[in-house]
Design a protein around this motif. Structure first.
Motif, short mmCIF file in Angstrom:
data_model
loop_
_atom_site.label_atom_id
_atom_site.label_comp_id
_atom_site.label_asym_id
_atom_site.label_seq_id
_atom_site.Cartn_x
_atom_site.Cartn_y
_atom_site.Cartn_z
N PHE A 152 0.83 -1.20 0.00
CA PHE A 152 0.00 0.00 0.00
C PHE A 152 0.87 1.26 0.00
O PHE A 152 0.60 2.22 -0.73
N GLY A 153 1.92 1.25 0.81
CA GLY A 153 2.83 2.39 0.86
C GLY A 153 3.55 2.61 -0.46
O GLY A 153 3.73 3.74 -0.90
N VAL A 154 3.96 1.52 -1.10
CA VAL A 154 4.63 1.61 -2.40
C VAL A 154 3.66 2.16 -3.44
O VAL A 154 4.01 3.03 -4.26
N TYR A 155 2.44 1.67 -3.41
CA TYR A 155 1.42 2.13 -4.37
C TYR A 155 1.20 3.64 -4.27
O TYR A 155 1.18 4.35 -5.28
N LEU A 156 1.05 4.15 -3.06
CA LEU A 156 0.82 5.59 -2.90
C LEU A 156 2.04 6.40 -3.31
O LEU A 156 1.91 7.49 -3.90
N ALA A 157 3.23 5.89 -3.01
CA ALA A 157 4.45 6.64 -3.29
C ALA A 157 4.75 6.74 -4.78
O ALA A 157 5.45 7.67 -5.20
N GLN A 158 4.25 5.81 -5.58
CA GLN A 158 4.56 5.81 -7.01
C GLN A 158 3.55 6.62 -7.83
O GLN A 158 3.53 6.52 -9.05
N GLU A 159 2.74 7.41 -7.16
CA GLU A 159 1.80 8.28 -7.87
C GLU A 159 2.16 9.73 -7.61
O GLU A 159 2.59 10.10 -6.51
N ALA A 160 1.99 10.57 -8.64
CA ALA A 160 2.24 12.00 -8.49
C ALA A 160 1.04 12.63 -7.79
O ALA A 160 0.28 13.41 -8.36
N ARG A 161 0.88 12.25 -6.52
CA ARG A 161 -0.26 12.71 -5.72
C ARG A 161 0.24 13.11 -4.34
O ARG A 161 1.40 12.90 -3.99
N HIS A 162 -0.66 13.62 -3.52
CA HIS A 162 -0.26 14.23 -2.25
C HIS A 162 -0.36 13.31 -1.04
O HIS A 162 -0.19 13.76 0.09
N TYR A 163 -0.60 12.04 -1.24
CA TYR A 163 -0.92 11.16 -0.11
C TYR A 163 0.28 10.86 0.77
O TYR A 163 0.13 10.69 1.98
N THR A 164 1.48 10.75 0.22
CA THR A 164 2.63 10.44 1.07
C THR A 164 2.98 11.61 1.98
O THR A 164 3.38 11.41 3.13
N LEU A 165 2.83 12.83 1.48
CA LEU A 165 3.05 14.00 2.36
C LEU A 165 1.99 14.03 3.45
O LEU A 165 2.29 14.32 4.62
N ALA A 166 0.74 13.73 3.09
CA ALA A 166 -0.33 13.69 4.09
C ALA A 166 -0.05 12.61 5.14
O ALA A 166 -0.29 12.81 6.34
N MET A 167 0.49 11.45 4.72
CA MET A 167 0.84 10.39 5.67
C MET A 167 1.95 10.84 6.61
O MET A 167 1.91 10.56 7.81
N PHE A 168 2.95 11.52 6.06
CA PHE A 168 4.06 12.01 6.88
C PHE A 168 3.54 12.96 7.96
O PHE A 168 3.91 12.87 9.14
N LEU A 169 2.65 13.86 7.58
CA LEU A 169 2.08 14.80 8.55
C LEU A 169 1.14 14.09 9.52
O LEU A 169 1.03 14.48 10.69
N ALA A 170 0.48 13.03 9.06
CA ALA A 170 -0.37 12.25 9.97
C ALA A 170 0.48 11.61 11.06
O ALA A 170 0.11 11.61 12.24
#
Length: 577
Positions: free
Chosen positions: A169-187
């Motif tokens: 799941f983490g790899v999937y989110l990280a390989q997209e040009a989207r904002h979810y990994t930054l949101a996870m980091f702040l979470a």
């Protein structure tokens, strides 16, 4: 005295050596995370949401793409070019006009792609996705710190970091040009602040000013990255409220001490102010009027599906084998292996939970409670208002780090109490290997497929292109989602090297929800085009009388690929004979 000095030196050297080992091990997890996320980063097709990130981050938006007229692919892809003098303010302007997202990640992407790119060139998807990769890698040391903070255990931190590094799941989110990994980091940062705050509350110590300020800043920044962070704040607020209610004395009635709770009140007020800035946009989203979230509003009659989807998404955070669009034998084998791994994981984690100290059991209850509250919010929204956020895996980023933390806590104790023949340690190594295998499945596109597969459409269209016959690709336009879908096809056709006889595109806008307007636009365009011609209707959600337009359907083409429904017509061939 000399003996005491020597003992102190020995303890210091031992501590430094131990600390270095932990640092090296953490760097290993980060290296694994980085390598895994960079594999095939550019090879995967771009889908419509990623095109939205690119177009808005570059400050162009989609408003310059003409509607209701046939356009060349160069004009369709114009928003993906790096501008010469695009100010970062244009990013916010286009977002607030055309989209429903807050601006921070788009600002960062704007700076990032311009730093690496050349004005006038098409944006590099590798560069754009690499920013998400970097934030994804940053979650590895972040969750290590959270694991240590919550359980005062370096082992929990390492296991959480290792799970984050290889999580499918983490790899999937990280390989997209989207904002979810930054949101996870702040979470994760927000969870850390909550942990410190609750620890001080239990110790009857008021919160320091620095913790209040850091918490407010983190929460406000997170809301400016993704609006769905509001659900995390609601869940955290309910947890703190439970502690507040526990602190009430009833005989005689006495509310919690202001001195002890004033820091929490300040955090609530500051976070509310930082969040209310976005209230007008968030209300627009929550009403469901926006076409951009219409797909999350399927039906209020589906009661069980959201629960099963949540369970499935949680499983894929650790285990992922190829089951999407695979032959039946592969699905059966993959499912059987996944159930085996899930059984081993469940046994080891539950055993580990039983070995926890009373203090750590309280931490587990806290984070389990948080996860269940978030899930209850998601399911409740699906049932009550029909807004189903379980439909998309990516929205589960809110509680993803907590799931890994809970699992790591159980695995750590099982590692410390390995059992007969150390079977639990072998089981943990097996789980880690299978999780890594799941991450590899994602990077090689065997799992977590992109919702849109424009490369398959481009391959199908390219087989029918002729230099002497013009080609038109038409779709019904509702929002910039459809523009992104067509961009994907144009992008993939360019990758195939098609330049001379490339097709034109028609985005027939559906005005006021009336699909007849799209049909009329298509018919008018066909009447103006030279005959014979080839017509492709892709995701054309409107009626089309092909016989009335002198068109015959070509039955030999593929009709469906992920994200696209295709129809091909040959128009005016009879008149040309």
């Amino acid at each position: 005295m000399a003996g005491n000095m020597g003992k102190r030196v020995h303890l210091w050297e031992s501590w430094v050596k131990h600390d270095r080992i932990n640092l090296v091990l953490l760097l290993v997890w980060c290296a694994i995370a980085l390598i895994l996320r960079l594999i095939n980063l550019e090879a995967k097709p771009i889908w419509s949401d990623e095109f939205a990130t690119l177009a808005f981050s570059l400050g162009h938006g989609f408003h310059r793409v003409p509607l209701d007229t046939a356009i060349a692919p160069e004009l369709l892809l114009f928003p993906l070019h790096l501008g010469d003098h695009m100010a970062i303010a244009s990013v916010s302007e286009r977002l607030f006009t055309e989209s429903n997202h807050p601006p921070i990640y788009f600002w960062l992407t704007h700076l990032w792609v311009h730093w690496w790119g050349t004005p006038g060139d098409l944006v590099s998807i590798y560069i754009a996705r690499s920013l998400s990769v970097l934030f994804g890698v940053a979650t590895v040391p972040a969750i290590f710190g959270l694991g240590w903070l919550c359980f005062r255990s370096v082992l929990v931190g390492h296991l959480a970091a290792a799970l984050m590094a290889v999580s499918p799941f983490g790899v999937y989110l990280a390989q997209e040009a989207r904002h979810y990994t930054l949101a996870m980091f702040l979470a994760i940062a927000s969870f850390a602040c909550l942990t410190v705050a609750i620890e001080r509350l239990k110790a009857q110590i008021s919160l320091p000013v620095w913790l209040v300020l850091v918490t407010v800043i983190v929460n406000s920044l997170a809301m400016a990255v993704h609006f769905f962070f509001i659900f995390l704040l609601i869940a955290q607020g309910l947890i703190v409220l439970a502690f507040w209610i526990q602190d009430i004395r009833y005989y005689p009635l006495r509310f919690p001490k202001l001195k002890l709770w004033k820091g929490f009140y300040a955090i609530a007020l500051g976070t509310a102010i930082g969040s209310l800035v976005w209230l007008p946009i968030f209300l627009k989203i929550s009403t469901g009027d926006s076409q951009l979230i219409a797909w999350t509003l399927p039906s209020r009659n589906h009661f069980i599906e959201p629960i099963f989807r949540l369970i499935a998404w949680v499983i894929t955070m650790v285990i992922m084998l190829p089951v999407e669009k695979q032959p039946l034998p592969i699905i059966i084998v993959s499912s059987a292996v996944a159930l085996l791994v899930l059984g081993v994981l469940g046994k080891v984690v539950i055993d580990g939970w039983k070995f926890q100290s009373d203090r750590h059991k309280e931490s587990l209850k806290l984070w389990l409670g948080f996860t269940l509250v978030i899930m209850a919010i998601f399911v409740g929204m699906a049932w009550a208002i029909g807004l189903d956020l379980t439909l998309a895996a990516r929205y589960q980023f809110i509680y993803f780090p907590v799931v890994l933390l809970i699992l790591a806590a159980g695995l750590a104790k099982s590692w410390e109490f390995p059992g007969k023949s150390q079977w639990r340690r072998y089981a943990i190594a097996f789980i880690g290997f299978m999780s890594l295998l799941g991450g590899l499945m994602v990077v090689y596109n065997l799992a977590y497929h992109k919702p849109d597969r424009p490369e398959l459409v481009a391959e199908e269209i390219s087989a029918y292109l002729r230099s002497d016959i013009p080609t038109l690709i038409a779709t019904v336009h509702k929002s910039h989602e459809q523009t992104g879908e067509m961009m994907g096809i144009a992008w993939e056709l360019q990758k195939l090297g098609i330049r001379e006889n490339s097709p034109f595109f028609l985005l027939a806008h559906r005005h006021d929800g009336d699909s007849l307007t799209s049909t009329n636009t298509l018919v008018k365009t066909l009447n103006r085009w030279p005959q014979p011609m080839n017509l492709w209707l892709i995701n054309f959600a409107a009626e089309f009388d092909h016989s009335g337009s002198n068109c015959e359907r070509e039955l030999g083409v593929k009709s469906r690929v992920p994200g696209y429904f295709l129809r091909m017509y040959r128009c005016g061939y009879n008149e040309s004979l």
